[in-house]
Scaffold this active site. Structure first.
Site, PDB file in Angstrom:
ATOM      1  N   LYS A   1      -5.998 -11.373  -5.680  1.00 46.19           N
ATOM      2  CA  LYS A   1      -7.157 -11.661  -4.831  1.00 46.19           C
ATOM      3  C   LYS A   1      -8.266 -10.643  -5.060  1.00 46.19           C
ATOM      4  CE  LYS A   1      -5.965  -8.964  -0.889  1.00 46.19           C
ATOM      5  NZ  LYS A   1      -5.578  -8.640   0.399  1.00 46.19           N
TER       6      LYS A   1
ATOM      7  N   LYS B   1       0.824  -1.210   0.000  1.00 41.87           N
ATOM      8  CA  LYS B   1       0.000   0.000   0.000  1.00 41.87           C
ATOM      9  C   LYS B   1       0.856   1.257   0.000  1.00 41.87           C
ATOM     10  CE  LYS B   1      -4.093  -2.109   1.979  1.00 41.87           C
ATOM     11  NZ  LYS B   1      -4.899  -2.325   3.179  1.00 41.87           N
TER      12      LYS B   1
ATOM     13  N   LYS C   1     -11.498  -4.917  -2.211  1.00 43.88           N
ATOM     14  CA  LYS C   1     -12.388  -3.757  -2.238  1.00 43.88           C
ATOM     15  C   LYS C   1     -11.753  -2.617  -3.012  1.00 43.88           C
ATOM     16  CE  LYS C   1     -13.930  -4.650   2.455  1.00 43.88           C
ATOM     17  NZ  LYS C   1     -13.389  -4.388   3.778  1.00 43.88           N
TER      18      LYS C   1
HETATM   19  P1  TYM Z   1     -10.473  -6.623   5.594  1.00 43.10           P
HETATM   20  O1  TYM Z   1     -11.542  -5.647   5.924  1.00 43.10           O
HETATM   21  O2  TYM Z   1      -9.544  -6.309   4.494  1.00 43.10           O
HETATM   22  O3  TYM Z   1     -11.137  -8.025   5.257  1.00 43.10           O
HETATM   23  C1  TYM Z   1     -12.071  -8.636   6.138  1.00 43.10           C
HETATM   24  C2  TYM Z   1     -11.909 -10.134   6.130  1.00 43.10           C
HETATM   25  O4  TYM Z   1     -12.059 -10.641   4.804  1.00 43.10           O
HETATM   26  C3  TYM Z   1     -10.936 -11.433   4.448  1.00 43.10           C
HETATM   27  N1  TYM Z   1     -10.687 -11.278   3.006  1.00 43.10           N
HETATM   28  C4  TYM Z   1     -10.653 -12.299   2.135  1.00 43.10           C
HETATM   29  N2  TYM Z   1     -10.812 -13.618   2.304  1.00 43.10           N
HETATM   30  C5  TYM Z   1     -10.742 -14.400   1.205  1.00 43.10           C
HETATM   31  N3  TYM Z   1     -10.525 -13.921  -0.041  1.00 43.10           N
HETATM   32  C6  TYM Z   1     -10.364 -12.608  -0.261  1.00 43.10           C
HETATM   33  N4  TYM Z   1     -10.160 -12.152  -1.491  1.00 43.10           N
HETATM   34  C7  TYM Z   1     -10.419 -11.724   0.861  1.00 43.10           C
HETATM   35  N5  TYM Z   1     -10.308 -10.375   1.011  1.00 43.10           N
HETATM   36  C8  TYM Z   1     -10.468 -10.130   2.332  1.00 43.10           C
HETATM   37  C9  TYM Z   1      -9.797 -10.897   5.296  1.00 43.10           C
HETATM   38  O5  TYM Z   1      -8.772 -11.848   5.444  1.00 43.10           O
HETATM   39  C10 TYM Z   1     -10.507 -10.585   6.586  1.00 43.10           C
HETATM   40  O6  TYM Z   1     -10.642 -11.736   7.381  1.00 43.10           O
HETATM   41  N6  TYM Z   1      -7.079  -5.943   9.210  1.00 43.10           N
HETATM   42  C11 TYM Z   1      -8.317  -6.600   8.882  1.00 43.10           C
HETATM   43  C12 TYM Z   1      -9.463  -6.254   9.797  1.00 43.10           C
HETATM   44  C13 TYM Z   1      -9.164  -6.389  11.257  1.00 43.10           C
HETATM   45  C14 TYM Z   1      -9.259  -7.585  12.022  1.00 43.10           C
HETATM   46  C15 TYM Z   1      -8.924  -7.210  13.359  1.00 43.10           C
HETATM   47  C16 TYM Z   1      -9.567  -8.905  11.716  1.00 43.10           C
HETATM   48  C17 TYM Z   1      -8.823  -5.401  12.099  1.00 43.10           C
HETATM   49  N7  TYM Z   1      -8.670  -5.884  13.397  1.00 43.10           N
HETATM   50  C18 TYM Z   1      -8.920  -8.159  14.404  1.00 43.10           C
HETATM   51  C19 TYM Z   1      -9.556  -9.849  12.749  1.00 43.10           C
HETATM   52  C20 TYM Z   1      -9.220  -9.470  14.080  1.00 43.10           C
HETATM   53  C21 TYM Z   1      -8.733  -6.206   7.471  1.00 43.10           C
HETATM   54  O7  TYM Z   1      -8.322  -5.184   6.956  1.00 43.10           O
HETATM   55  O8  TYM Z   1      -9.658  -7.012   6.901  1.00 43.10           O
END
Ligand code: TYM
Length: 342
Positions: free
Chosen positions: A206, A111, A209
């Site tokens: 992958k 990023k 968003k």
């Molecule tokens: P975020 O918002 O990017 O994504 C949320 C969840 O979706 C999963 N994910 C995917 N899984 C499979 N294939 C994909 N293409 C894909 N894109 C996203 C992510 O692995 C995630 O589980 N940092 C984290 C959010 C967070 C969090 C936490 C998660 C903040 N604090 C504490 C667990 C525990 C994030 O940006 O996820």
């Protein structure tokens, strides 16, 4: 009961990757574990964002959790920024986090390379410390996430061990604390299929968003005709038949895996069913599976959003339950780190 936490950022729309990699798995887990699911709004400001959109996106995300089947009679659902302890613990943790650990994070490297140094806020670098705080505050046993969060989870584990080593143990016992470790060291729960749902337009990257083209992802709120159109136009190949696990056919593996997860069939069943199929036969089947799965979620979402006080109450209740646990951990950490007690 063992405890589970997880969350999604309220940026853009929630897509099939978020659903199959994370949210869908929460639904089963809430029956067996004590679960807390948050909307990580504080994480959503680490890249430039629209202030007009943040609160709406936060509510939307909460509504989608419920629409997907998160049951608030079992799970606590709340907004990260509503529980102050997340940011407070983050500061304490950051004092023990080597900068080198953060510089190594793949998501930060990717990023920040895209945005350029002058445009990258410090929060993008310290983002994983806030994520560690989200998890460690609740003494979580497991964290169900997709594959892309593995490295952040690993950092969380190392940080927990480091704090336990620096401030826990015998020294801590002498101060009259609970003794033993300050933080539980959590484990990631990464699903065998669905942990990395790929883009519809490129089977090697992958689904995300932030990808510029909306054609690359299925959003949970996409209407039927949009889904049909995206699947009709998605990238395929010209090999005969359909198969899993052929490294030369990443799109094929991805679409079969999505079909498998949505229909609840086994990999074996899907492999046999689709072995001799053409894309022209498979695509309408996949479209139907998507529409059948997402339609009830969309109906529930609309119901939840039509009564906004309902959601506000759920989030208020979730935050107050979460704060009780979080404050307990936070007070212990202050004490272990030698701060003067109030
Ligand atoms: P975020 O918002 O990017 O994504 C949320 C969840 O979706 C999963 N994910 C995917 N899984 C499979 N294939 C994909 N293409 C894909 N894109 C996203 C992510 O692995 C995630 O589980 N940092 C984290 C959010 C967070 C969090 C936490 C998660 C903040 N604090 C504490 C667990 C525990 C994030 O940006 O996820």
């Amino acid at each position: 009961k063992k405890r589970i936490v997880s969350g999604v950022q309220p940026t853009g729309s929630i897509h099939l990757g978020n659903y199959l990699g994370a949210i869908k798995n929460w639904i089963d887990l809430q029956n067996t574990y004590e679960t807390l699911f948050f909307i990580v709004d504080l994480h959503a400001i680490t890249l430039p964002y629209d202030t007009q959109e943040l609160s709406k996106a936060t509510k939307d995300t909460a509504a989608l959790y419920l629409a997907c089947g998160v049951d608030t009679s079992k799970a606590s659902v709340f907004v990260q920024s509503h529980v102050r302890a997340h940011v407070e613990l983050m500061w304490l943790l950051s004092s023990a986090t080597p900068i080198g650990w953060l510089n190594k994070m793949i998501q930060f490297k990717e990023k920040s390379r895209k945005a350029g140094d002058e445009n990258v806020g410090v929060a993008l670098l310290t983002y994983p410390v806030l994520m560690a705080s989200d998890i460690l505050l609740y003494q979580s046993d497991f964290v169900p996430v997709g594959d892309d969060q593995k490295q952040h989870l690993e950092l969380t584990r190392e940080l927990a061990e480091r704090i336990n080593y620096l401030y826990g143990g015998r020294k801590w016992k002498k101060l009259g604390g609970r003794g033993g470790s300050i933080f539980k060291v959590p484990e990631p729960l990464i699903p065998p299929t669905g942990a990395r749902v790929m883009s519809l337009t490129d089977g090697l990257s992958k689904m995300s968003k932030s990808a510029p083209s909306d054609q690359s992802r299925i959003n949970l709120l996409d209407p039927k005709d949009v889904i049909a159109n995206k699947i009709r136009r998605c990238k395929t190949d010209s090999f005969p038949g359909l198969e899993f696990d052929n490294p030369g056919r990443p799109e094929c593996n991805n679409l079969l895996s999505v079909y498998q997860l949505l229909t609840g069939k086994t990999k074996q069943e899907v492999a046999e069913e689709c072995h001799d199929m053409s894309w022209g036969t498979f695509k309408p089947l996949l479209t139907d599976a998507l529409v059948d799965h997402l339609h009830p979620i969309q109906v529930r979402y609309a119901e939840i959003m039509s009564d906004s006080t309902y959601l506000d109450n759920i989030l208020a209740e979730g935050a107050s339950k979460a704060a009780t646990i979080a404050d307990d951990t936070l007070n212990n950490v202050y004490q272990a780190m030698g701060f003067l007690q109030r």
